[in-house]
Design a protein around this motif. Sequence first.
Motif, PDB file in Angstrom:
ATOM      1  N   ALA A  49      25.458  32.873  33.719  1.00  0.00           N
ATOM      2  CA  ALA A  49      26.314  32.436  34.823  1.00  0.00           C
ATOM      3  C   ALA A  49      27.776  32.676  34.477  1.00  0.00           C
ATOM      4  N   PRO A  50      28.551  33.248  35.398  1.00  0.00           N
ATOM      5  CA  PRO A  50      29.985  33.436  35.171  1.00  0.00           C
ATOM      6  C   PRO A  50      30.682  32.081  35.066  1.00  0.00           C
ATOM      7  N   PRO A  51      31.880  32.039  34.492  1.00  0.00           N
ATOM      8  CA  PRO A  51      32.621  30.780  34.436  1.00  0.00           C
ATOM      9  C   PRO A  51      32.935  30.264  35.837  1.00  0.00           C
ATOM     10  N   GLN A  52      33.000  28.972  35.976  1.00  0.00           N
ATOM     11  CA  GLN A  52      33.231  28.357  37.279  1.00  0.00           C
ATOM     12  C   GLN A  52      34.635  27.751  37.358  1.00  0.00           C
ATOM     13  N   ILE A  53      35.185  27.721  38.561  1.00  0.00           N
ATOM     14  CA  ILE A  53      36.466  27.080  38.856  1.00  0.00           C
ATOM     15  C   ILE A  53      36.230  26.118  40.011  1.00  0.00           C
ATOM     16  N   PRO A  54      36.519  24.835  39.832  1.00  0.00           N
ATOM     17  CA  PRO A  54      36.247  23.851  40.893  1.00  0.00           C
ATOM     18  C   PRO A  54      36.883  24.258  42.229  1.00  0.00           C
ATOM     19  N   GLY A  55      36.065  24.293  43.267  1.00  0.00           N
ATOM     20  CA  GLY A  55      36.549  24.597  44.604  1.00  0.00           C
ATOM     21  C   GLY A  55      36.678  26.065  44.923  1.00  0.00           C
ATOM     22  N   ALA A  56      36.413  26.932  43.975  1.00  0.00           N
ATOM     23  CA  ALA A  56      36.570  28.375  44.184  1.00  0.00           C
ATOM     24  C   ALA A  56      35.218  29.034  44.406  1.00  0.00           C
ATOM     25  N   THR A  57      35.223  30.115  45.159  1.00  0.00           N
ATOM     26  CA  THR A  57      34.022  30.892  45.416  1.00  0.00           C
ATOM     27  C   THR A  57      34.286  32.352  45.065  1.00  0.00           C
ATOM     28  N   LYS A  91      27.647  40.373  46.060  1.00  0.00           N
ATOM     29  CA  LYS A  91      28.951  40.973  45.782  1.00  0.00           C
ATOM     30  C   LYS A  91      29.073  41.371  44.315  1.00  0.00           C
ATOM     31  N   ASN A  92      29.781  42.465  44.109  1.00  0.00           N
ATOM     32  CA  ASN A  92      30.086  42.859  42.745  1.00  0.00           C
ATOM     33  C   ASN A  92      31.170  41.927  42.204  1.00  0.00           C
ATOM     34  N   VAL A  93      30.848  41.194  41.150  1.00  0.00           N
ATOM     35  CA  VAL A  93      31.816  40.226  40.617  1.00  0.00           C
ATOM     36  C   VAL A  93      32.205  40.602  39.193  1.00  0.00           C
ATOM     37  N   GLY A  94      32.382  41.913  38.962  1.00  0.00           N
ATOM     38  CA  GLY A  94      32.776  42.349  37.626  1.00  0.00           C
ATOM     39  C   GLY A  94      34.001  41.621  37.130  1.00  0.00           C
ATOM     40  N   CYS A  95      35.045  41.537  37.954  1.00  0.00           N
ATOM     41  CA  CYS A  95      36.264  40.829  37.553  1.00  0.00           C
ATOM     42  C   CYS A  95      35.995  39.346  37.356  1.00  0.00           C
ATOM     43  N   GLU A  96      35.259  38.763  38.299  1.00  0.00           N
ATOM     44  CA  GLU A  96      35.053  37.317  38.290  1.00  0.00           C
ATOM     45  C   GLU A  96      34.029  36.867  37.263  1.00  0.00           C
ATOM     46  N   SER A  97      33.275  37.802  36.679  1.00  0.00           N
ATOM     47  CA  SER A  97      32.337  37.443  35.632  1.00  0.00           C
ATOM     48  C   SER A  97      33.060  36.951  34.390  1.00  0.00           C
ATOM     49  N   CYS A  98      34.320  37.338  34.243  1.00  0.00           N
ATOM     50  CA  CYS A  98      35.137  36.868  33.116  1.00  0.00           C
ATOM     51  C   CYS A  98      36.266  35.940  33.562  1.00  0.00           C
ATOM     52  N   HIS A  99      36.811  36.187  34.723  1.00  0.00           N
ATOM     53  CA  HIS A  99      37.970  35.423  35.190  1.00  0.00           C
ATOM     54  C   HIS A  99      37.603  34.251  36.094  1.00  0.00           C
ATOM     55  N   THR A 124      35.272  32.772  26.617  1.00  0.00           N
ATOM     56  CA  THR A 124      34.754  33.460  27.803  1.00  0.00           C
ATOM     57  C   THR A 124      33.857  34.618  27.399  1.00  0.00           C
ATOM     58  N   CYS A 125      34.265  35.362  26.393  1.00  0.00           N
ATOM     59  CA  CYS A 125      33.454  36.483  25.904  1.00  0.00           C
ATOM     60  C   CYS A 125      32.162  35.986  25.265  1.00  0.00           C
ATOM     61  N   PHE A 126      32.264  34.855  24.552  1.00  0.00           N
ATOM     62  CA  PHE A 126      31.105  34.341  23.842  1.00  0.00           C
ATOM     63  C   PHE A 126      30.006  33.840  24.774  1.00  0.00           C
ATOM     64  N   GLN A 127      30.319  33.594  26.033  1.00  0.00           N
ATOM     65  CA  GLN A 127      29.285  33.151  26.965  1.00  0.00           C
ATOM     66  C   GLN A 127      28.177  34.184  27.097  1.00  0.00           C
ATOM     67  N   CYS A 128      28.541  35.448  26.988  1.00  0.00           N
ATOM     68  CA  CYS A 128      27.541  36.523  27.044  1.00  0.00           C
ATOM     69  C   CYS A 128      27.230  37.077  25.657  1.00  0.00           C
TER      70      CYS A 128
END
Length: 276
Positions: A49-57, A91-99, A124-128
Amino acid sequence: MKLIWNHLLRLAATRPKEPLPWMLLLLLGVLITLGVVSCADMSETQTVAPPQIPGATFVGSEACEACHQDISKGFATATHFRLKAPGDNAKNVGCESCHGPGSLHVASGGTPKTIINPGKSPETCFQCHLDKRAQFDLPSHHPVVEGKVTCGDCHDPHKGPAIANGGEGGGTGLMSSNEVCTRCHIAQAGPFVFEHEAIREGCTTCHNPHGSVNAVLLIARNQTLCLRCHFQQQTANGKIFIGSNDHTTKLAQGTCWSAGCHEAIHGSQVSPHLRF
């Protein structure tokens, strides 16, 4: 796998007098087949799972291109570009998979605090990359977890294959990875009159850049490392020859780069035998 299964059936057919051993063999073949298929299926479905930000999609990488054109123009070639959002989000979430999901970042006009900056922390890198997290805990490692070096100092996640031999900027040649190392390790860059041939193969021939149980990130201990390449088997029992020279007693005196022998391990200006 189908060929293996058919071969087992043919073998069983030729052994009618030994039903029990061949029945066991057939059963083993079935178990191996099921095991391989199961592992293959799991490897295809496992996601992080990519990192999460409260309230963001998630908004998709295309939404990032409006402001980050300098990065996005080469991002289609990056390994991370192919990462997708979990679940039904296509959706392609290449950017959002880290950010992290970028809806708040887009809505705020690019406020830095509304997005994750992986460059400030390797977590963030260590998650994967769990294996790399473990390597940075080994006795000899680059000071990434200490905050003195970042993953981005050696890898470019925005262009090309962000792998060990990919080098800076997504290059594919071995020399590009060497250049990443020698930006910091200047003394090892040369040029040398007599170059250690291992340098041409790449720094990772001898070093694990993330971490090792051996000193100075070596992939093997002491002379064991050198004997991976420099060894010529002889008929004399108990003797270790390198080329035509008997090194049996010399190796017992220390490492190859100590005891006054091959100290200039990366290259030498005076000796083809890599001596200072």
